[in-house]
Design a protein around this motif. Structure first.
Motif, PDB file in Angstrom:
ATOM      1  N   UNK A  81       0.826  -1.205   0.000  1.00 40.03           N
ATOM      2  CA  UNK A  81       0.000   0.000   0.000  1.00 40.03           C
ATOM      3  C   UNK A  81       0.865   1.262   0.000  1.00 40.03           C
ATOM      4  N   UNK A  82       1.926   1.239   0.789  1.00 41.76           N
ATOM      5  CA  UNK A  82       2.787   2.415   0.903  1.00 41.76           C
ATOM      6  C   UNK A  82       3.535   2.686  -0.406  1.00 41.76           C
ATOM      7  N   UNK A  83       4.044   1.619  -1.022  1.00 41.95           N
ATOM      8  CA  UNK A  83       4.760   1.782  -2.281  1.00 41.95           C
ATOM      9  C   UNK A  83       3.826   2.324  -3.363  1.00 41.95           C
ATOM     10  N   UNK A  84       2.611   1.823  -3.417  1.00 41.92           N
ATOM     11  CA  UNK A  84       1.637   2.310  -4.407  1.00 41.92           C
ATOM     12  C   UNK A  84       1.312   3.782  -4.152  1.00 41.92           C
ATOM     13  N   UNK A  85       1.220   4.150  -2.868  1.00 45.35           N
ATOM     14  CA  UNK A  85       0.990   5.558  -2.512  1.00 45.35           C
ATOM     15  C   UNK A  85       2.166   6.410  -2.979  1.00 45.35           C
ATOM     16  N   UNK A  92      -3.703  -0.819  11.559  1.00 44.73           N
ATOM     17  CA  UNK A  92      -4.483   0.042  12.444  1.00 44.73           C
ATOM     18  C   UNK A  92      -4.074   1.495  12.332  1.00 44.73           C
ATOM     19  N   UNK A  93      -3.985   2.008  11.100  1.00 45.62           N
ATOM     20  CA  UNK A  93      -3.583   3.397  10.876  1.00 45.62           C
ATOM     21  C   UNK A  93      -4.459   4.346  11.686  1.00 45.62           C
ATOM     22  N   UNK A  94      -3.823   5.321  12.298  1.00 41.64           N
ATOM     23  CA  UNK A  94      -4.536   6.231  13.187  1.00 41.64           C
ATOM     24  C   UNK A  94      -5.311   7.313  12.446  1.00 41.64           C
ATOM     25  N   UNK A  95      -4.985   7.537  11.184  1.00 38.53           N
ATOM     26  CA  UNK A  95      -5.624   8.602  10.423  1.00 38.53           C
ATOM     27  C   UNK A  95      -6.625   8.004   9.445  1.00 38.53           C
ATOM     28  N   UNK A  96      -7.848   8.501   9.508  1.00 38.96           N
ATOM     29  CA  UNK A  96      -8.909   8.077   8.594  1.00 38.96           C
ATOM     30  C   UNK A  96      -8.974   9.083   7.452  1.00 38.96           C
ATOM     31  N   UNK A  97      -8.927   8.583   6.208  1.00 40.33           N
ATOM     32  CA  UNK A  97      -8.953   9.465   5.046  1.00 40.33           C
ATOM     33  C   UNK A  97     -10.257   9.242   4.280  1.00 40.33           C
ATOM     34  N   UNK A  98     -11.049  10.300   4.170  1.00 41.49           N
ATOM     35  CA  UNK A  98     -12.281  10.243   3.395  1.00 41.49           C
ATOM     36  C   UNK A  98     -12.050  10.859   2.026  1.00 41.49           C
ATOM     37  N   UNK A 132      -7.202   2.870   1.313  1.00 41.33           N
ATOM     38  CA  UNK A 132      -7.954   2.018   2.243  1.00 41.33           C
ATOM     39  C   UNK A 132      -7.114   1.759   3.491  1.00 41.33           C
ATOM     40  N   UNK A 133      -7.755   1.637   4.648  1.00 43.82           N
ATOM     41  CA  UNK A 133      -7.006   1.355   5.869  1.00 43.82           C
ATOM     42  C   UNK A 133      -6.187   0.077   5.728  1.00 43.82           C
ATOM     43  N   UNK A 134      -4.948   0.133   6.148  1.00 44.26           N
ATOM     44  CA  UNK A 134      -4.106  -1.055   6.127  1.00 44.26           C
ATOM     45  C   UNK A 134      -4.433  -1.959   7.303  1.00 44.26           C
ATOM     46  N   UNK A 135      -3.649  -3.017   7.448  1.00 47.12           N
ATOM     47  CA  UNK A 135      -3.883  -3.944   8.558  1.00 47.12           C
ATOM     48  C   UNK A 135      -3.077  -3.537   9.784  1.00 47.12           C
ATOM     49  N   UNK A 182      -3.039  15.090 -18.799  1.00 43.52           N
ATOM     50  CA  UNK A 182      -3.998  14.282 -19.539  1.00 43.52           C
ATOM     51  C   UNK A 182      -4.093  12.846 -19.065  1.00 43.52           C
ATOM     52  N   UNK A 183      -3.160  12.423 -18.216  1.00 38.74           N
ATOM     53  CA  UNK A 183      -3.184  11.057 -17.693  1.00 38.74           C
ATOM     54  C   UNK A 183      -4.164  10.972 -16.528  1.00 38.74           C
ATOM     55  N   UNK A 184      -4.982   9.915 -16.502  1.00 41.44           N
ATOM     56  CA  UNK A 184      -5.962   9.725 -15.441  1.00 41.44           C
ATOM     57  C   UNK A 184      -5.548   8.568 -14.537  1.00 41.44           C
ATOM     58  N   UNK A 185      -6.044   8.600 -13.305  1.00 34.98           N
ATOM     59  CA  UNK A 185      -5.872   7.484 -12.384  1.00 34.98           C
ATOM     60  C   UNK A 185      -7.262   7.046 -11.952  1.00 34.98           C
ATOM     61  N   UNK A 186      -7.510   5.757 -11.981  1.00 32.18           N
ATOM     62  CA  UNK A 186      -8.845   5.218 -11.731  1.00 32.18           C
ATOM     63  C   UNK A 186      -9.279   5.448 -10.290  1.00 32.18           C
ATOM     64  N   UNK A 187     -10.571   5.730 -10.123  1.00 28.38           N
ATOM     65  CA  UNK A 187     -11.117   5.948  -8.778  1.00 28.38           C
ATOM     66  C   UNK A 187     -10.873   4.719  -7.900  1.00 28.38           C
ATOM     67  N   UNK A 188     -11.077   3.520  -8.456  1.00 28.65           N
ATOM     68  CA  UNK A 188     -10.868   2.305  -7.678  1.00 28.65           C
ATOM     69  C   UNK A 188      -9.446   2.162  -7.190  1.00 28.65           C
ATOM     70  N   UNK A 189      -8.489   2.568  -8.019  1.00 25.92           N
ATOM     71  CA  UNK A 189      -7.074   2.515  -7.637  1.00 25.92           C
ATOM     72  C   UNK A 189      -6.798   3.470  -6.482  1.00 25.92           C
ATOM     73  N   UNK A 190      -7.343   4.682  -6.573  1.00 27.97           N
ATOM     74  CA  UNK A 190      -7.145   5.672  -5.502  1.00 27.97           C
ATOM     75  C   UNK A 190      -7.699   5.144  -4.190  1.00 27.97           C
ATOM     76  N   UNK A 191      -8.930   4.643  -4.239  1.00 30.27           N
ATOM     77  CA  UNK A 191      -9.579   4.178  -3.009  1.00 30.27           C
ATOM     78  C   UNK A 191      -8.870   2.968  -2.414  1.00 30.27           C
ATOM     79  N   UNK A 192      -8.351   2.086  -3.263  1.00 27.86           N
ATOM     80  CA  UNK A 192      -7.653   0.914  -2.736  1.00 27.86           C
ATOM     81  C   UNK A 192      -6.333   1.309  -2.078  1.00 27.86           C
ATOM     82  N   UNK A 193      -5.664   2.324  -2.643  1.00 33.41           N
ATOM     83  CA  UNK A 193      -4.413   2.798  -2.053  1.00 33.41           C
ATOM     84  C   UNK A 193      -4.664   3.450  -0.689  1.00 33.41           C
TER      85      UNK A 193
END
Length: 199
Positions: free
Chosen positions: A57-61, A90-96, A85-88, A72-83
């Motif tokens: 997750x961190x490397x993708x971020x 227990x990240x203290x910061x919630x990102x909406x 997403x809370x890791x395992x 002009x290059x786009x990044x998919x919404x699903x890719x953004x949300x998966x990056x």
């Protein structure tokens, strides 16, 4: 920082992340194969699996934040949300993440760089909200306690050669040049329990 320096920095970031993703994926696949082979669950295996997931997750971020982003290059919404997403771990910061649909990679690059600034200012946890209205973006973070370095946050408005930026905070130094490249400017508002950045 010249345009050539910025381009080389982004290309180096892309190259490092690209080369690290494959071996991390291989380790993750190896762990899955061991689990499927009937190897009993153990704290050691769980730790390896969690570490690989978080590293991926961190490397993708980092690939989005520090890598090359072309107009002009786009990044998919699903890719953004998966990056994001809370890791395992227990990240203290919630990102909406509010923006829907695919987004311009250049704008997401800026947003990801800024998210790291917010993470630096919120070591004890908090909540971050990312919104977009047409081409206007806002990132707002709230926390019970903030750790704000005024000199580093001042770099978001304009480069200041006299400021010594430690490696762990390099994202602060990359934002103003990237804003300039994109023809944008940032407005920063810092209060006792909140930070807001618009660009």
């Amino acid at each position: 920082m010249t345009k050539q320096d910025r381009d080389l920095t982004a290309l180096i970031g892309s190259r490092i992340c690209h080369d690290l993703i494959s071996p991390l994926g291989a380790i993750g696949n190896g762990v899955e194969l061991l689990q499927l082979s009937g190897l009993p669950d153990s704290p050691e295996m769980a730790l390896i699996a969690e570490s690989v997931t978080n590293a991926n997750l961190r490397i993708r971020f980092f690939r989005v934040a520090f890598g090359a982003a072309h107009d002009g290059q786009l990044i998919a919404e699903g890719e953004i949300r998966s990056i994001l997403a809370p890791g395992v771990d227990g990240r203290k910061i919630d990102i909406g993440w509010q923006p829907v649909e695919d987004q311009p990679r250049t704008a997401v690059k800026l947003a990801f760089l800024l998210l790291q600034c917010f993470e630096s200012a919120m070591p004890w946890g908090g909540h971050i909200q990312v919104t977009r209205d047409e081409t206007h973006w806002q990132i707002r973070g709230e926390a019970e306690k903030l750790k704000v370095d005024p000199d580093l946050w001042g770099l978001l408005s304009e480069p200041q050669p006299g400021i010594d930026v430690p490696p762990a905070q390099v994202h602060f130094a990359l934002i103003a040049p990237e804003l300039g490249r994109q023809g944008r400017a940032a407005a920063v508002t810092i209060a006792d329990h909140s930070i807001s950045v618009e660009f």
